[in-house]
Design a protein around this motif. Structure first.
Motif, PDB file in Angstrom:
ATOM      1  N   PHE A 163      93.086  41.728  35.738  1.00 20.84           N
ATOM      2  CA  PHE A 163      92.639  40.627  36.595  1.00 20.84           C
ATOM      3  C   PHE A 163      91.282  40.088  36.153  1.00 20.84           C
ATOM      4  O   PHE A 163      91.000  38.893  36.304  1.00 20.84           O
ATOM      5  CB  PHE A 163      92.586  41.088  38.053  1.00 20.84           C
ATOM      6  N   VAL A 164      90.417  40.946  35.621  1.00 19.53           N
ATOM      7  CA  VAL A 164      89.134  40.478  35.080  1.00 19.53           C
ATOM      8  C   VAL A 164      89.369  39.546  33.896  1.00 19.53           C
ATOM      9  O   VAL A 164      88.730  38.487  33.767  1.00 19.53           O
ATOM     10  CB  VAL A 164      88.250  41.679  34.670  1.00 19.53           C
ATOM     11  N   LEU A 165      90.298  39.928  32.998  1.00 20.46           N
ATOM     12  CA  LEU A 165      90.627  39.057  31.860  1.00 20.46           C
ATOM     13  C   LEU A 165      91.159  37.718  32.341  1.00 20.46           C
ATOM     14  O   LEU A 165      90.811  36.659  31.787  1.00 20.46           O
ATOM     15  CB  LEU A 165      91.658  39.745  30.967  1.00 20.46           C
ATOM     16  N   GLN A 166      92.008  37.751  33.368  1.00 18.57           N
ATOM     17  CA  GLN A 166      92.538  36.502  33.902  1.00 18.57           C
ATOM     18  C   GLN A 166      91.427  35.660  34.517  1.00 18.57           C
ATOM     19  O   GLN A 166      91.423  34.428  34.380  1.00 18.57           O
ATOM     20  CB  GLN A 166      93.605  36.807  34.965  1.00 18.57           C
ATOM     21  N   THR A 167      90.462  36.312  35.196  1.00 18.19           N
ATOM     22  CA  THR A 167      89.336  35.581  35.789  1.00 18.19           C
ATOM     23  C   THR A 167      88.529  34.875  34.708  1.00 18.19           C
ATOM     24  O   THR A 167      88.210  33.683  34.829  1.00 18.19           O
ATOM     25  CB  THR A 167      88.430  36.549  36.573  1.00 18.19           C
ATOM     26  N   VAL A 168      88.193  35.620  33.656  1.00 14.48           N
ATOM     27  CA  VAL A 168      87.419  35.030  32.543  1.00 14.48           C
ATOM     28  C   VAL A 168      88.200  33.899  31.903  1.00 14.48           C
ATOM     29  O   VAL A 168      87.646  32.826  31.603  1.00 14.48           O
ATOM     30  CB  VAL A 168      87.080  36.118  31.502  1.00 14.48           C
ATOM     31  N   ASN A 169      89.488  34.103  31.709  1.00 18.32           N
ATOM     32  CA  ASN A 169      90.317  33.097  31.056  1.00 18.32           C
ATOM     33  C   ASN A 169      90.383  31.804  31.881  1.00 18.32           C
ATOM     34  O   ASN A 169      90.238  30.699  31.351  1.00 18.32           O
ATOM     35  CB  ASN A 169      91.721  33.649  30.835  1.00 18.32           C
TER      36      ASN A 169
END
Length: 839
Positions: A16-22
């Motif tokens: 979810f952190v990767l999705q947030t950054v993306n």
């Protein structure tokens, strides 16, 4: 399990952190926007890691959390596949300009819609049950993500980054909290946990089936224009269904796991064909060669399932209609069967949840409605003709019971019907749509065949295991080459060499199968014939394809009978359709199965049967905490003498006595010193045999005239084994005399089949089957005849090292020295009995 849940939540938090950054980068047009291939690969890896908790055995308190996590992992696996396809698939379009561009929003829409529905129902059940409120919050946030994905189909919604940030914080918080509680040992359970018997196996199966069916549900409502573009949902859900089923078989959940494997095989292969259709622009995703046998198999499973559950039976009956509708591409019938299957799966999903949370109002599934009717029919018709007792069986090898030598249940019926699909798709796939058969070859013919082969090997079925592994190799290699249209007459000689190798193996199987069963003789012969006709076609022989197709039909018929036989036998627990006795019986198990009692150690009834046999004067092979032994009841002197005389040069191998509790040698209490008595209490139960002085107390064992066969004139060896099974047996039949279950001079017996092989039926009346020995090493033998002088001797050092035994003596020495006001050297060893050992 708490640490597994914590690790899984951490993996999701990172995702979810990767999705947030993306999304933040995308919305602000930053420089660090991840490509779809990178973000898709990360989603696949992290969701797979997060799903690991489900494929360990969840406890009652973690099964609900594990189920929710698996549904989430399936969703994000599908999203990862979609992201990868968005970048990879356009490169394939260059070869086929007629194909429409890949639309990720259309691909994601069906699964996310069903995802919201599944979590809404699950959340309502948890709220009403006042249970797992943190999971309700998690499912609500996850559903909001799905809502945002659906909204993005029609408009540009820019709030997804906040939703992902919320989910990242929530999963990280719960993960850290769970980890801290685990390490602090302060894990608090909800009082309602004790009232919940959550059936995670069925809930997962129904949820993933609904996700798999979602593309056709949305297509029938004209929300999406093409189902093939949503291949990610049956592919991802089918993959997790397969793993869930295989893990369930390992856990002993045979029935539900078998259905999960069948569902997973179908959906993964169908999803693969849908992707092939997207790449090539095919208008169909199934062809007649696969759909007809698949329909017959699904109908058979539905018929067999009727005596278990009406709902289960209806699912496979209407799923077979769904398969035919896909094949003939008939929109009206496809819509009808899609919605019937969808309603049945959702009904089952809700019914299992309501039953798990003990709602007052529950949905009936028709469980056991036909049990009595079917049982009476079987007694009168099927079993009566085969002279098989429906209720009782004296031989555990007549049923497909788990005897303890494998953690897995049988998967042979799955291997049989998978081979049927592989064969027919190999030879009957239309030439212009060969690529569609690739997923069926790799999944039905390759992946699951390897699993079946390895499971068969773990169950001790070496021949069947070898055959299935050979099938897996053939379908994986030659099925793939055929699907990719790489087999041609110009390379006939090269390909012919490979087929010749499989032909030789097939001939070898023909010779070996005469010792297995008549059905396996037919299967092996047809495989060799099929290899021969395949070789003719590869070499370009005229009319070779006709011979190959004829051999394929014969091959399929034998496999179909084997599938029916194993399915019926597994379902009813008895032999309904026999595989046929072998032409040559070289196995002592099959040759003498009626002359010896076979009992399963995994059942209390099996232990009782062996105990009754011993009390009646029999001698039996039993498992222990080390290797297998031959035992006779002490109060049966003739049985003791008989067991003693089974050994050559028996005078050099005195028998010992095993007990299960100290009450059985209470008569020796006044003859044993307090130090010796305390030492025995400290050392037992264990794999340590203790040699003590012979006395009048030995007569209390009831050995009578056979007392001369036990121990030496001045000593006797005693032991309480560290084995629940062995002690439970001795509890029922009393103290037993023990000797090794092998002829003098041979190696120890480490499997229940070796007992019969080494002793034969004349030297053994029964065997308690427990599979491979827990240990493959000898026990330690300690001489305690001079223990009152603080001296121990070691006749043999085995599993328990000398230091452990001496440590116990040191502990007792301090206790008794303080009590008596004496001062002795701790752990002094009698060197006269000491032997050299590396242990």
């Amino acid at each position: 399990m708490s640490s597994a849940i914590s690790s899984s939540l951490i993996s999701l938090s990172i995702l979810f952190v990767l999705q947030t950054v993306n999304f933040l980068t995308f919305e602000t047009e930053g420089l660090f926007l991840l490509t779809p291939l990178i973000i898709g690969t990360a989603e696949l890896i992290l969701s797979a890691l997060a799903a690991l908790c489900v494929f360990t055995r969840p406890s009652r308190n973690t099964a609900i959390t594990a189920t929710v996590l698996l549904i989430v992992c399936t969703t994000w696996t599908a999203v990862g596949l979609s992201n990868i396809s968005e970048e990879v698939t356009p490169k394939l379009y260059e070869r086929n300009v007629s194909v429409e561009p890949y639309s990720q929003s259309d691909a994601l829409l069906p699964g996310h819609g069903v995802h919201i529905l599944l979590f809404a129902i699950f959340s309502v059940c948890l709220i009403i049950h006042n249970h797992k409120k943190d999971l309700v919050v998690f499912m609500f946030a996850s559903s909001l993500i799905s809502v945002s994905v659906i909204i993005n189909t029609w408009t540009n919604f820019k709030g997804q980054s906040l939703l992902f940030l919320w989910l990242a914080f929530l999963t990280a918080y719960v993960s850290v909290r769970t980890a801290l509680e685990h390490f602090a040992g302060d894990i608090q359970t909800n009082p309602s946990d004790n009232k919940t018997d959550f059936d995670d196996k069925k809930v997962i199966r129904y949820a993933l089936n609904v996700l798999s069916l979602s593309p056709w549900v949305f297509y029938s409502t004209t929300i999406i224009d093409d189902t093939a573009i949503s291949f990610i949902w049956p592919l991802a859900s089918g993959f997790f269904l397969l793993l869930h089923g295989i893990n369930g078989v390992r856990r002993g959940s045979i029935i539900v796991s078998m259905y999960s494997i069948v569902d997973g095989l179908f959906w993964v292969s169908l999803g693969g064909s849908m992707y092939m259709a997207v790449i090539k622009g095919y208008s169909e995703i199934l062809f007649l060669a696969i759909s007809i046998p698949l329909t017959i198999i699904l109908l058979t499973i539905g018929a067999v399932s009727l005596h278990l559950e009406i709902l289960l039976s209806l699912e496979y009956v209407f799923l077979s209609g769904f398969v035919l509708s896909l094949t003939f591409n008939h929109d009206v019938s496809l819509t009808v069967f899609t919605w019937i299957c969808f309603v049945l799966y959702m009904y089952g999903y809700i019914a299992v949840l309501m039953k798990s949370f003990s709602f007052k109002i529950q949905f009936p599934v028709g469980q056991n409605r036909f049990s009595k009717l079917w049982q009476n029919f079987c007694k009168q018709k099927i079993f009566a003709e085969n002279k098989v007792d429906v209720v009782n069986s004296k031989n555990v090898f007549e049923s497909d019971s788990m005897l303890g030598f494998s953690k897995y249940a049988s998967l042979e019926n799955v291997g049989y019907f998978s081979n049927i699909i592989s064969i027919l798709s190999f030879v009957w796939a239309p030439r212009d749509t060969l690529l569609l058969s690739l997923p069926w070859q790799l999944i039905f013919g390759g992946f699951i065949q390897f699993v079946v082969g390895f499971v068969g090997f773990s169950r001790g079925k070496t021949f069947e295991s070898s055959v299935f592994l050979t099938f897996a190799s053939f379908w994986s290699v030659w099925g793939s080459l055929m699907s990719l249209d790489l087999i041609g007459t110009e390379s006939g000689i090269s390909f012919g060499v490979g087929v010749s190798g499989f032909l030789l193996v097939g001939v070898l199987f023909m010779g070996m199968s005469i010792t297995v069963s008549k059905t396996w003789i037919g299967i092996s012969s047809c495989f060799a014939l099929f290899m021969l006709t395949t070789l003719l076609q590869v070499l370009g022989v005229s009319d070779g394809f006709i011979y190959q197709r004829t051999a394929a039909v014969l091959f399929s018929l034998f496999l179909f009978y084997a599938f029916l036989s194993s399915t019926f036998n597994l379902s009813f627990g008895r032999e309904v359709l026999p595989l046929g006795k072998p032409l040559l019986q070289i196995s002592k198990v099959t040759k003498y199965n009626d002359q010896i009692l076979w009992a399963s150690s995994r059942r209390a009834r099996g232990v009782k049967e062996i105990a009754d046999k011993l009390k009646a004067g029999g001698i039996c092979g039993i498992p222990t905490d080390t290797v297998y032994i031959l035992v006779a009841c002490c109060h049966q002197p003739k049985a003791v003498e008989r067991a003693y005389k089974t050994k050559k040069q028996a005078e050099d191998r005195p028998m010992s006595v095993w007990i299960s509790n100290f009450k059985q040698i209470e008569a020796a209490r006044h003859e044993f010193s307090s130090l010796l008595w305390d030492f025995l209490h400290e050392i037992w139960p264990s794999n340590v045999s203790v040699v003590v002085k012979r006395g009048e107390w030995v007569k209390s064992l009831g050995l009578g005239e056979s007392e001369k066969y036990v121990g030496r004139p001045d000593s006797i060896a005693l032991r309480i084994p560290d084995s629940t099974i062995t002690c439970h047996l001795i509890d029922q039949c009393g103290p037993v005399t023990v000797t090794s279950a092998n002829p003098t001079g041979e190696g120890d017996t480490t499997h229940h089949l070796q007992v019969l092989a080494k002793l034969g039926v004349k030297m053994c009346d029964g065997i308690l089957c427990d599979g491979p020995s827990r240990e493959n090493a000898i026990s330690t033998v300690v001489d305690c005849r001079d223990i009152d002088n603080w001296k121990l001797g070691f006749f043999r050092i085995g599993l328990t090292p000398k230091s452990t035994v001496l440590g116990i003596l040191d502990k007792l020495t301090e206790k008794h020295a303080t009590k008596n006001g004496e001062n002795h050297m701790n752990g002094t060893v009698n060197t006269a009995f000491e032997i050299e050992s590396n242990n």
